[in-house]
Write a protein that holds these residues in place. Sequence first.
Motif, short mmCIF file in Angstrom:
data_model
loop_
_atom_site.label_atom_id
_atom_site.label_comp_id
_atom_site.label_asym_id
_atom_site.label_seq_id
_atom_site.Cartn_x
_atom_site.Cartn_y
_atom_site.Cartn_z
N VAL A 183 18.07 -24.63 -21.71
CA VAL A 183 19.46 -24.18 -21.81
C VAL A 183 20.39 -25.39 -21.84
N MET A 184 21.25 -25.40 -22.87
CA MET A 184 22.24 -26.46 -23.03
C MET A 184 23.62 -25.82 -23.04
N LEU A 185 24.65 -26.62 -23.00
CA LEU A 185 26.03 -26.11 -23.13
C LEU A 185 26.29 -24.96 -22.17
N ASP A 186 25.96 -25.15 -20.91
CA ASP A 186 26.17 -24.09 -19.94
C ASP A 186 27.18 -24.53 -18.89
N GLY A 187 28.45 -24.26 -19.16
CA GLY A 187 29.48 -24.62 -18.19
C GLY A 187 29.63 -23.58 -17.10
N ASP A 188 28.88 -22.47 -17.21
CA ASP A 188 29.10 -21.34 -16.31
C ASP A 188 27.98 -21.14 -15.29
N GLU A 189 27.10 -22.12 -15.16
CA GLU A 189 26.00 -22.00 -14.18
C GLU A 189 25.25 -20.68 -14.36
N THR A 190 24.89 -20.38 -15.58
CA THR A 190 24.25 -19.10 -15.88
C THR A 190 22.90 -18.96 -15.16
N PHE A 191 22.26 -20.09 -14.88
CA PHE A 191 20.96 -20.04 -14.19
C PHE A 191 21.07 -19.28 -12.87
N ALA A 192 22.26 -19.29 -12.27
CA ALA A 192 22.43 -18.64 -10.96
C ALA A 192 22.73 -17.15 -11.10
N LYS A 193 22.89 -16.69 -12.34
CA LYS A 193 23.29 -15.29 -12.53
C LYS A 193 22.18 -14.43 -13.12
N ILE A 194 21.09 -15.07 -13.54
CA ILE A 194 20.03 -14.28 -14.18
C ILE A 194 18.99 -13.87 -13.13
N ILE A 201 12.92 -23.91 -12.27
CA ILE A 201 13.97 -24.59 -13.05
C ILE A 201 13.77 -26.10 -12.93
N TYR A 202 13.95 -26.78 -14.05
CA TYR A 202 13.93 -28.25 -14.09
C TYR A 202 15.30 -28.64 -14.64
N TRP A 203 16.17 -29.11 -13.75
CA TRP A 203 17.57 -29.33 -14.10
C TRP A 203 17.88 -30.83 -14.13
N ALA A 220 14.92 -19.39 -7.34
CA ALA A 220 15.50 -18.67 -6.20
C ALA A 220 15.79 -19.62 -5.04
N ASP A 221 14.99 -20.68 -4.92
CA ASP A 221 15.17 -21.61 -3.79
C ASP A 221 16.24 -22.67 -4.08
N VAL A 222 16.35 -23.12 -5.33
CA VAL A 222 17.19 -24.30 -5.58
C VAL A 222 18.49 -23.99 -6.32
N ALA A 223 18.68 -22.74 -6.76
CA ALA A 223 19.88 -22.45 -7.57
C ALA A 223 21.16 -22.85 -6.83
N ASP A 225 21.53 -25.05 -4.44
CA ASP A 225 21.61 -26.52 -4.32
C ASP A 225 22.17 -27.10 -5.63
N ILE A 226 21.62 -26.61 -6.75
CA ILE A 226 22.08 -27.14 -8.04
C ILE A 226 23.58 -26.86 -8.21
N GLN A 227 23.99 -25.65 -7.84
CA GLN A 227 25.42 -25.33 -7.97
C GLN A 227 26.27 -26.29 -7.14
N ARG A 228 25.84 -26.55 -5.91
CA ARG A 228 26.63 -27.43 -5.03
C ARG A 228 26.67 -28.85 -5.58
N VAL A 229 25.48 -29.38 -5.95
CA VAL A 229 25.41 -30.76 -6.45
C VAL A 229 26.20 -30.88 -7.75
N ARG A 230 26.09 -29.86 -8.59
CA ARG A 230 26.76 -29.85 -9.88
C ARG A 230 28.28 -29.91 -9.69
N ARG A 231 28.77 -29.07 -8.76
CA ARG A 231 30.22 -29.01 -8.54
C ARG A 231 30.73 -30.31 -7.93
N GLU A 232 29.94 -30.87 -6.98
CA GLU A 232 30.37 -32.13 -6.35
C GLU A 232 30.43 -33.24 -7.38
N ALA A 233 29.40 -33.28 -8.25
CA ALA A 233 29.34 -34.36 -9.25
C ALA A 233 30.49 -34.22 -10.25
#
Length: 253
Positions: A183-194, A201-203, A220-223, A225-233
């Motif tokens: 998945v590319m061009l995903d500004g909406d963190e879709t991985f967390a909604k499916i 996931i390999y992000w 289910a375990d890392v979604a 974390d990815i959202q938090r790290v993504r937003r902080e970055a």
Amino acid sequence: MRKILLIGMGPGGPDFLTVQAIDALNRATVFFLPDKGAEKAELREVREQICRRFITRPEIRFVTIDIPQRDAPAGDYRATVDDWHAQIAARYRQVLIDELPDDGCGAFLVWGDPTLYDSSLRILDRLRADGLPIEYEIIPGISAVQVLTARHRIPLNRIGESVTITTGRKLGAAHHAAEDTVVMLDGDETFAKIDAGDTYIYWGAYLGMADEILIAGKLADVASDIQRVRREAREAKGWIMDAYLLRRSDGGA
Ligand SMILES: C[S@@+](CC[C@H](N)C(=O)[O-])C[C@H]1O[C@@H](n2cnc3c(N)ncnc32)[C@H](O)[C@@H]1O
């Protein structure tokens, strides 16, 4: 006839350029820099570093092309993009005629690979179809997909299996991922909604750049974390580019 080189520059920095790309950089005399108004200084700096490091001929010029903003898609996404491309093509046409001699060679440095989620090629095709006499060549580049899998040290495909490459928008509409999906061009963190199911996931963000971040694990375990790290970055740098591979865990390699 005017010649245009679409040079794949890789997804992060000068180290990704191929020998063919370096040769192409030294064939062009005019470098076109599409400016969407929002390009971050850091991304512009990557292009400049590449030019400084690899271009050896002295008589080159840089020409900025102002790219109009895309309207927010109102209903028909394709029609909106098509209108936008028509406006961009009009700008390109004028700048190519004004800035490139009839027998000149110009170049665009295209992020990653020019054939993957990039419109430069479509716009040049449109100009040719509209009667502008240009020829063009594509110099392949390393895409973000290749750097993503290399950094995570995973194969892109499982043995004999297929891989889907899609966007966050399409994945969101599908509500689930195909067996193996990049998945590319995903500004909406879709991985967390499916539906996470037993998906891995390999992000990766800022792949190939100094601030590269990698996270992998059961979705289910890392979604979160990815959202938090993504937003902080994104907050810290003011922008983010990220991509990921979703893989159903059925034990296959
Ligand atoms: C417009 S597409 C261009 C893709 C490019 N042509 C390629 O071959 O990688 C931009 C998307 O590519 C991905 N991308 C490009 N460079 C990246 C990088 N360095 N790190 C993570 N993702 C990247 C992101 O998903 C981003 O939203």
